[in-house]
Design a protein around this motif. Structure first.
Motif, PDB file in Angstrom:
ATOM      1  N   UNK A  58       0.837  -1.201   0.000  1.00  0.00           N
ATOM      2  CA  UNK A  58       0.000   0.000   0.000  1.00  0.00           C
ATOM      3  C   UNK A  58       0.876   1.258   0.000  1.00  0.00           C
ATOM      4  N   UNK A  59       1.906   1.250   0.814  1.00  0.00           N
ATOM      5  CA  UNK A  59       2.817   2.396   0.871  1.00  0.00           C
ATOM      6  C   UNK A  59       3.514   2.594  -0.467  1.00  0.00           C
ATOM      7  N   UNK A  60       3.949   1.522  -1.088  1.00  0.00           N
ATOM      8  CA  UNK A  60       4.608   1.577  -2.397  1.00  0.00           C
ATOM      9  C   UNK A  60       3.711   2.276  -3.415  1.00  0.00           C
ATOM     10  N   UNK A  61       2.462   1.855  -3.474  1.00  0.00           N
ATOM     11  CA  UNK A  61       1.511   2.451  -4.420  1.00  0.00           C
ATOM     12  C   UNK A  61       1.268   3.927  -4.104  1.00  0.00           C
ATOM     13  N   UNK A  62       1.131   4.256  -2.833  1.00  0.00           N
ATOM     14  CA  UNK A  62       0.894   5.652  -2.446  1.00  0.00           C
ATOM     15  C   UNK A  62       2.085   6.551  -2.768  1.00  0.00           C
ATOM     16  N   UNK A  63       3.285   6.041  -2.578  1.00  0.00           N
ATOM     17  CA  UNK A  63       4.476   6.825  -2.907  1.00  0.00           C
ATOM     18  C   UNK A  63       4.501   7.116  -4.402  1.00  0.00           C
ATOM     19  N   UNK A  64       4.265   6.100  -5.221  1.00  0.00           N
ATOM     20  CA  UNK A  64       4.253   6.320  -6.674  1.00  0.00           C
ATOM     21  C   UNK A  64       3.127   7.254  -7.093  1.00  0.00           C
ATOM     22  N   UNK A  94       4.149  -2.587 -10.244  1.00  0.00           N
ATOM     23  CA  UNK A  94       3.874  -3.449  -9.093  1.00  0.00           C
ATOM     24  C   UNK A  94       5.102  -3.498  -8.199  1.00  0.00           C
ATOM     25  N   UNK A  95       4.901  -3.652  -6.896  1.00  0.00           N
ATOM     26  CA  UNK A  95       6.045  -3.739  -5.996  1.00  0.00           C
ATOM     27  C   UNK A  95       6.983  -4.841  -6.446  1.00  0.00           C
ATOM     28  N   UNK A  96       8.268  -4.493  -6.433  1.00  0.00           N
ATOM     29  CA  UNK A  96       9.274  -5.484  -6.785  1.00  0.00           C
ATOM     30  C   UNK A  96       9.504  -5.618  -8.274  1.00  0.00           C
ATOM     31  N   UNK A  97       8.765  -4.869  -9.096  1.00  0.00           N
ATOM     32  CA  UNK A  97       8.974  -4.996 -10.528  1.00  0.00           C
ATOM     33  C   UNK A  97      10.270  -4.328 -10.916  1.00  0.00           C
ATOM     34  N   UNK A  98      10.843  -4.801 -12.008  1.00  0.00           N
ATOM     35  CA  UNK A  98      12.142  -4.291 -12.440  1.00  0.00           C
ATOM     36  C   UNK A  98      12.038  -2.977 -13.168  1.00  0.00           C
ATOM     37  N   UNK A  99      10.886  -2.675 -13.731  1.00  0.00           N
ATOM     38  CA  UNK A  99      10.748  -1.434 -14.482  1.00  0.00           C
ATOM     39  C   UNK A  99       9.853  -0.476 -13.738  1.00  0.00           C
ATOM     40  N   UNK A 100      10.369   0.699 -13.506  1.00  0.00           N
ATOM     41  CA  UNK A 100       9.588   1.758 -12.862  1.00  0.00           C
ATOM     42  C   UNK A 100       9.276   2.812 -13.892  1.00  0.00           C
ATOM     43  N   UNK A 101       8.069   3.396 -13.842  1.00  0.00           N
ATOM     44  CA  UNK A 101       7.720   4.411 -14.827  1.00  0.00           C
ATOM     45  C   UNK A 101       8.611   5.615 -14.750  1.00  0.00           C
TER      46      UNK A 101
END
Length: 101
Positions: A58-64, A94-101
């Motif tokens: 949840x925190x990961x998604x909120x930060x992004x 998704x958390x832990x994914x290798x590609x970040x936008x």
């Protein structure tokens, strides 16, 4: 912090500087997230039904979302929009994914 970062690039368009800034910040966040995830995995606290894992996701998604919202607001202000535009409904990584936008 953005103003200090932007001051280092006076010859670049502010929209490009804002995008670069968010990319830099995301990179730092992703590195820290990955390191923390590795530590927590080694401690065995990120199982399938783990409340810790749920809170982290949840925190990961909120930060992004915060990064996306800030960038949209900054770009809107640079365009002279009266109000920040609503962020696009693009799915975030998704958390832990290798590609970040």
């Amino acid at each position: 912090m953005f103003d200090a970062y932007a001051a280092r690039y006076p010859d670049k368009e502010l929209a490009e500087v804002a995008q670069d800034f968010v990319e830099l910040i995301r990179g730092g966040f992703e590195q820290g997230y990955q390191e923390a995830e590795d530590i927590l995995n080694s401690l065995g606290v990120l199982g399938a039904d783990s409340p810790v894992a749920a809170g982290i996701a949840q925190t990961y998604e909120l930060v992004h979302k915060g990064y996306d919202d800030w960038l949209q607001a900054k770009l809107g202000a640079l365009r002279g929009d009266a109000a920040p535009s609503a962020p696009a409904d693009a799915p975030s990584a998704a958390p832990g994914s290798a590609t970040a936008p």
